[in-house]
Structures are given as C-alpha cells and as structure tokens.
Design an enzyme around this catalytic site. Structure first.
Site, PDB file in Angstrom:
ATOM      1  CE1 TYR A 221     -22.685 -11.202  29.337  1.00 32.56           C
ATOM      2  CE2 TYR A 221     -24.846 -11.999  29.979  1.00 32.56           C
ATOM      3  CZ  TYR A 221     -23.881 -12.123  29.045  1.00 32.56           C
ATOM      4  OH  TYR A 221     -23.892 -13.311  28.177  1.00 32.56           O
TER       5      TYR A 221
ATOM      6  CE  LYS B 257     -10.719 -22.710  29.431  1.00 31.91           C
ATOM      7  NZ  LYS B 257     -10.491 -24.016  28.977  1.00 31.91           N
TER       8      LYS B 257
ATOM      9  CG  ASP C 101     -13.136 -26.022  27.582  1.00 35.35           C
ATOM     10  OD1 ASP C 101     -13.278 -26.137  28.716  1.00 35.35           O
ATOM     11  OD2 ASP C 101     -11.848 -26.065  27.151  1.00 35.35           O
TER      12      ASP C 101
ATOM     13  CG  ASP D 168     -26.336 -15.464  27.982  1.00 34.93           C
ATOM     14  OD1 ASP D 168     -27.399 -16.179  27.487  1.00 34.93           O
ATOM     15  OD2 ASP D 168     -25.897 -14.178  27.727  1.00 34.93           O
TER      16      ASP D 168
ATOM     17  CG  ASP E  46     -29.389 -19.373  24.599  1.00 33.91           C
ATOM     18  OD1 ASP E  46     -30.368 -19.468  25.513  1.00 33.91           O
ATOM     19  OD2 ASP E  46     -29.149 -18.467  24.212  1.00 33.91           O
TER      20      ASP E  46
END
Length: 352
Positions: free
Chosen positions: A142, A189, A221, A245, A249
């Site tokens: 970001y 990851k 994942d 992020d 959620d």
C-alpha cells in the site's frame, strides 16, 4: 481523569455511529467521574468537500494533541465510481496512519452467545472463537512505489518491508500473546515472496525472547481456509498489510455481522479506535446503521489508551445486554422489532 479525544466522524454512516459512541462514552465518564473534551475534526470525503484535502493539517494537529482518536468511516460513491479522481478519501486514511505512526492494527474477532446462529458458519465450528489479528499498517504494497508504464498498459505496485518494521509489529504480537493464550501465528507467503521470507526469519529470531509463546508459521492461503474451518484454533495472528486487510475482513463475518467488530490502530504515542465496517453510504441518514462496533471500539479506547478496564467492561456488558434483550438495529433484528441507530445509542447510555 480528564481526556481530550479527537472525534473524526468521516463519511456515510460515520457521523451517526460516532454520535452513539459519544453518548456511551459520556455516560461512562459520568458514571466513573471522568471528564471528556471532544475535539471534532474533518477527514475523508467530508474534508475534501470542505477544504480539498482528505486529511487536513488542522485535523492532524487536533489528533496529535489528543489523548486518543475515535474514528467513524471514510469513503463516498462519487470517488469509488471515478478511478481518475486526483484526490480520494482513502488517501486521507493512509496519510493519517503514516503521519500518526499508527503501525499496528489490532482487530479482534469473537462471538456473542445470543447471536451465534447469525454467523454464516456452523455453530460447532465457531463456538469459543476469540482471536486477534495484528496487521502491519504503514508498510508493504500500500505504501510502496506504484505507477504505470508502456503508455499505461502496464501497472506495478511494489511491496517493501524493513526488518525494523517487522520487529516492532511482531513485538506487539508476542506481548499480546503473553497476555492471552500464549499462541502466535505468523501469516506469510514465504514459499513465494521475498518480503514474507524476511517476515518469517525475523519472527524466528525473536522466538528466543518469548520462550513461553508457541509460535506457528502458516501461508496466507492456508489461514484463509482455516478461518472458515477452525477459527477457534487461533489466538494471536500477525501479518503484513495486504494479507491483514483481506483476512481481517474474512474473520469479521464469523460473529454474524461486520457491524459488531471493533478495532484499534496503535503507534508509539497515540491510538486510533474505529469500527471495522466501511462508510455504508446507502444507509447514511436513514437511522438504521448498527453502532455497536463503534461503541465497542470506544471500549477498546478506555482499556488500551486510558488503561481503564472497568470502564471498558461496563461498555461490553451493556452491549451484551442489548443483544440479549433484542435492542438492535435491523441487521440483527430477525423477526423482532428493529430499533433505530439513535435509539440503540440512547438505550446503551441510559443502561450504563
């Protein structure tokens, strides 16, 4: 005690839910003998409309001089639907995090006994869920270099982390785990990304300083899958900005409604407390938005910023009472009566 609190209502339903949190905080202050001075300030689309800037200098000055920041929501459809807009509300949020040094987003996920059947997941999978994500907030993709080349036909976003950024977030994660069930999961990851390998090796090097904490390392994942299958197997999870992020959620709906989950963004000097939901512009001005996530964020503010657990617990207890007695907005009402946003706020304040 006396507190100066910056009040950033923001956009959409932000002003409505913030109003209810103020009612509750004022009731707590009266009950426990505190004095709160509220310092309203503009941010998001409201600030762009007023002064052309989503996080004005005046707002920053108010936040810097406050004991804590209570924040509503940012976002407006007129910007969402215009990819070419030169200034966007979300830029204010990123700027605020960076300028205030809010590097750790604390996002709890827990269930409410009276709402266990509202979850999209089976009761037996989610009972006992009580986990916390710590998401790194001021680094990663970001904030990395981004742009276009090849006459706009190719786009790029760079993900960059330093070891110090990982260490300061991981330190908070280890400390939080020590105060809870002493389990920490580092989400990355590392089989693909170099930044994730830096995360993993940095956290591994810190394990010796916290020998009581059981540390696990899982790919993002796999965590996304396990959050649906066995969310109650997790305690504290730490991860980088983008992964956090998305995963937070996903975790937020375990409780049955995004309108129930609070959060805190912590730095070295100040904390910002906000609901995890967005600005929900379709509901703005209709007095139907669920204020409980914002109210519970205020509970986190008393507990974390002011170190007043009894005050925070008073808020949590009255929220649980409202859920058990059906004093809820339309998203939780089922076939019962739906109360307005302001009615819920009035009830909570009166019961405190």
């Amino acid at each position: 005690m006396k507190f100066n609190i910056a009040l950033l209502a923001g956009d959409g339903i932000g002003p409505e839910v913030i109003d209810q949190a103020v009612k509750v905080c004022d009731a707590v202050a009266y009950k426990f003998g505190h004095d709160i001075t509220w310092k309203p300030a503009l941010t998001g689309a409201a600030a762009i409309d007023a002064v052309g800037e989503p996080y004005p200098d005046e707002t920053h000055d108010i936040c810097v001089n406050a004991d804590a920041v209570l924040f509503g929501a940012i976002g407006h459809p007129k910007f969402d639907n215009d990819p070419s807009a030169p200034v966007r509300p979300e830029q204010g949020l990123l700027k605020m995090r960076k300028k205030l040094g809010l590097f750790a987003n604390v996002r709890p996920t827990f269930t409410f006994p009276s709402l266990i059947d509202k979850s999209p997941l089976k009761k037996e999978r989610i009972e006992g869920t009580d986990l916390v994500f710590l998401r790194e907030l001021t680094g990663g993709i970001y904030f990395g270099e981004k742009g276009r080349r090849d006459e706009g036909e190719t786009a790029f976003d760079n993900c960059v982390y330093t070891r110090k950024e990982v260490q300061r977030l991981a330190k908070k994660g280890f400390e939080l785990a020590m105060s809870r069930r002493k389990k920490l999961c580092c989400v990355d990851k590392a089989n693909v990304l170099e930044t994730s390998r830096l995360w993993r090796e940095t956290v591994q090097a810190m394990e010796k300083d916290y020998p009581e904490v059981e540390v696990s390392y899982e790919f993002v994942d796999a965590v996304a899958m396990r959050l649906v299958q066995w969310p109650n197997s997790y305690d504290v999870l730490i991860t980088e900005n983008l992964f956090g992020d998305i995963l937070t959620d996903e975790a937020s709906v375990i409780s049955g409604s995004m309108g129930l989950m609070p959060s805190a963004s912590m730095g070295t000097d100040i904390g910002l407390f906000e609901p995890i939901h967005g600005s929900y512009p379709q509901a703005a001005g209709k007095n139907i938005a669920n204020p409980l996530a914002t109210v519970l964020s205020a509970a986190m503010m008393f507990e974390t910023a002011f170190h007043l657990p009894e005050e925070g617990q008073a808020i949590r207890e009255v929220v649980n009472k409202s859920l058990a007695e059906g004093i809820v907005t339309e998203d939780l009402a089922n076939d019962g009566k739906a109360y307005g946003t302001s009615e819920v706020g009035d009830w909570l304040a009166a019961n405190i």
